[in-house]
Design an enzyme around this catalytic site. Structure first.
Site, short mmCIF file in Angstrom:
data_model
loop_
_atom_site.label_atom_id
_atom_site.label_comp_id
_atom_site.label_asym_id
_atom_site.label_seq_id
_atom_site.Cartn_x
_atom_site.Cartn_y
_atom_site.Cartn_z
N CYS A 70 0.84 -1.31 0.06
CA CYS A 70 -0.17 -0.19 -0.06
C CYS A 70 0.93 1.12 -0.15
O CYS A 70 0.62 2.11 -0.93
CB CYS A 70 -0.79 0.10 1.27
SG CYS A 70 -1.95 -1.52 1.51
N HIS A 129 -0.16 6.47 2.94
CA HIS A 129 -0.32 5.08 3.80
C HIS A 129 -1.17 4.89 5.01
O HIS A 129 -2.02 4.33 5.06
CB HIS A 129 1.08 4.49 3.99
CG HIS A 129 0.87 3.07 4.80
ND1 HIS A 129 1.30 3.11 5.99
CD2 HIS A 129 0.55 2.16 4.31
CE1 HIS A 129 1.01 1.73 6.58
NE2 HIS A 129 0.62 1.18 5.32
#
Length: 485
Positions: A70, A129
């Site tokens: 991610c 993130h």
């Protein structure tokens, strides 16, 4: 203020869109979104809202991310740059590269570039993130340090009954989360709640309220909205589970380790197994049972349908406010996900299924609505594309290339490549092949897959096709940033 008009290039098929004065941009990031949607020809999954947007825009069928995790994937997206050092492969890339740099001349992201050029920038949810844009650990109290300190005029998040962003990210319907329950949780939940019983409903609510405010601003705006689902845990309101008959759920067509591949090219589903009440543990020795595989796919599909409904609320509001004729909309998945493919449940590999994700772009005025773009594209292309569409000059080199000509000519397949990086390897995707090279001692270090014949990458054919490998290696070398030197 350097705001310009949104004008695409005229292509060979004369699909030149009309000029748009000071276009707004709504960018929707969806965590772990495989290209498993109706608009990607999945006849089982229920994604009517994304599909409707796709019918008004373009569906990129061969979009690949730079890194299959991610934070690092989003870092490459936001900067328009390929990973240059190992810290760029980690989820904390924003923290290490941006979080403490309050003064910067060079734009830290394309959002910052919009801000520098007169746009009012708002972020909601998981855009970098962190679940709420702040730097802190999963079980820590939120800090005041921003992951992207120079990019946002406003950054918003409603953590609801879960109280912090990371608690909300791993939320269960009863207000608990993976951390508070010490990982004694299942990787799925069918909650008897409405849409706001999980955090993504609150995120959609925030976005709708903010759109009403942004409509009346003098500046054009960039609104980034980051949804959590279908990231683990696969939790969604029961009504989205009820859309499906579990017996209809597909099984992975390749639930085995590919031939001629070292296990080090795969991973042991550690993130998935971290949900310690899972019905069965995943691993590289044998597949999960068909029954549990179908349950997990059902859970993933329900989570996709839940987030699809939230996206639908935002698109409906854009139209209700009369913004749709002057707003570019992008839906982007930060990477793919193995749903039992290759014995893996998760991302974190350099296989197609972990690197290929959803990308849908709607540009008002284009004549190519509803078309599929089969050209290979990559996430670093999005930065220069948005800059060109909005008439903004990026004043430093980017690794991606603008897709504006492709948007104008979606039927023309370009000879493009996409580069991805992870696990001591570089992987290159062309229209026909995936070639991966690993910097490791375990053999084989080269993997070649022919997608015309083997779209699920079930057999590494590098050894038996040395001439193809010889021809492709120089092209792969062009994507070598010195990361593993």
């Amino acid at each position: 203020m350097l705001v310009s008009s949104c004008v695409s290039k005229t292509g060979n098929n004369n699909t030149k869109p009309k000029a748009i004065k000071n276009p707004n941009v709504v960018f929707i990031a969806v965590d772990d979104l495989r290209p498993e949607l109706g608009c990607y020809d999945n006849a089982i999954i229920k994604s009517p809202n994304i599909d409707n947007l796709a019918s008004e825009g373009l569906v990129f069928t061969n979009h690949f991310v730079q890194v299959p995790t991610c934070g690092a994937s989003r870092y490459s997206l936001m900067t328009g740059l390929r990973p240059k050092k190992t810290s760029h492969l980690l989820n904390n890339a924003f923290e290490s590269e941006m979080g403490h740099k309050l003064d910067t001349i060079q734009p830290e992201s394309f959002v910052h570039q919009f801000k520098k050029n007169g746009y009012y920038t708002v972020g909601i949810g998981k855009m970098s993130h962190s679940a709420d844009g702040l730097v802190y650990g999963y079980e820590e109290a939120p800090s005041a340090i921003k992951e992207m300190p120079n990019s946002w005029n406003e950054f918003l998040f409603n953590s609801g009954k879960w109280k912090t962003g990371w608690n909300a990210f791993f939320a269960y319907a009863n207000g608990e989360n993976r951390q508070s329950l010490k990982r004694q949780v299942k990787p799925y939940e069918s909650g008897d709640v409405d849409d706001n019983g999980y955090p993504d409903g609150l995120t959609a609510e925030l976005a709708i309220a903010k759109l009403k405010e942004l409509k009346n601003k003098n500046n054009p705006f960039f609104l980034g909205v980051g949804f959590f689902k279908p990231h683990l845990p696969f939790n969604a309101p029961k009504k989205y589970w009820d859309l499906y008959d579990r017996s209809d759920m597909p099984l992975a067509p390749n639930p085995f380790i590919p031939k001629n591949v070292n296990k080090n090219s795969l991973q042991k589903s550690g993130e998935f197994n971290g949900y310690q009440l899972t019905d069965e543990k995943a691993g590289l020795t044998k597949p999960l049972s068909d029954a549990y595989s179908k349950k997990l796919t059902h859970a993933y599909y329900a989570a996709v349908s839940y987030v699809d409904a939230q996206i639908g609320k935002i698109i409906t509001e854009i139209k209700a406010l009369g913004l749709d004729e002057n707003t570019i909309v992008v839906i982007w998945g930060d990477h793919g996900w193995h749903l039992g493919n290759d014995l893996v449940w998760g991302k974190h590999t350099l296989f197609d299924v972990a690197l290929r994700s959803a990308l849908i772009i709607k540009v008002p005025g284009t004549m190519s609505q509803g078309k599929k773009v089969n050209t290979v594209v990559e996430s670093v292309d999005i930065y220069p594309t948005l800059m060109e569409l909005c008439g903004i000059s990026a004043d430093y080199p980017l690794d991606g290339k603008s897709l504006v000509n492709t948007i104008s000519n979606p039927d023309t397949i370009q000879n493009s490549v996409a580069y991805s990086y992870f696990n001591n390897g570089i992987s290159m995707r062309t229209n026909q092949y995936r070639l991966t090279k690993y910097w490791r001692t375990e053999e084989p270090t080269l993997e070649l897959y022919d997608h015309d014949k083997d779209p699920w990458e079930t057999k590494n054919i590098a050894k038996e096709n040395p001439e193809i490998v010889r021809l492709l290696l120089p092209l792969l070398a062009k994507g070598n940033t010195g990361l593993y030197n």
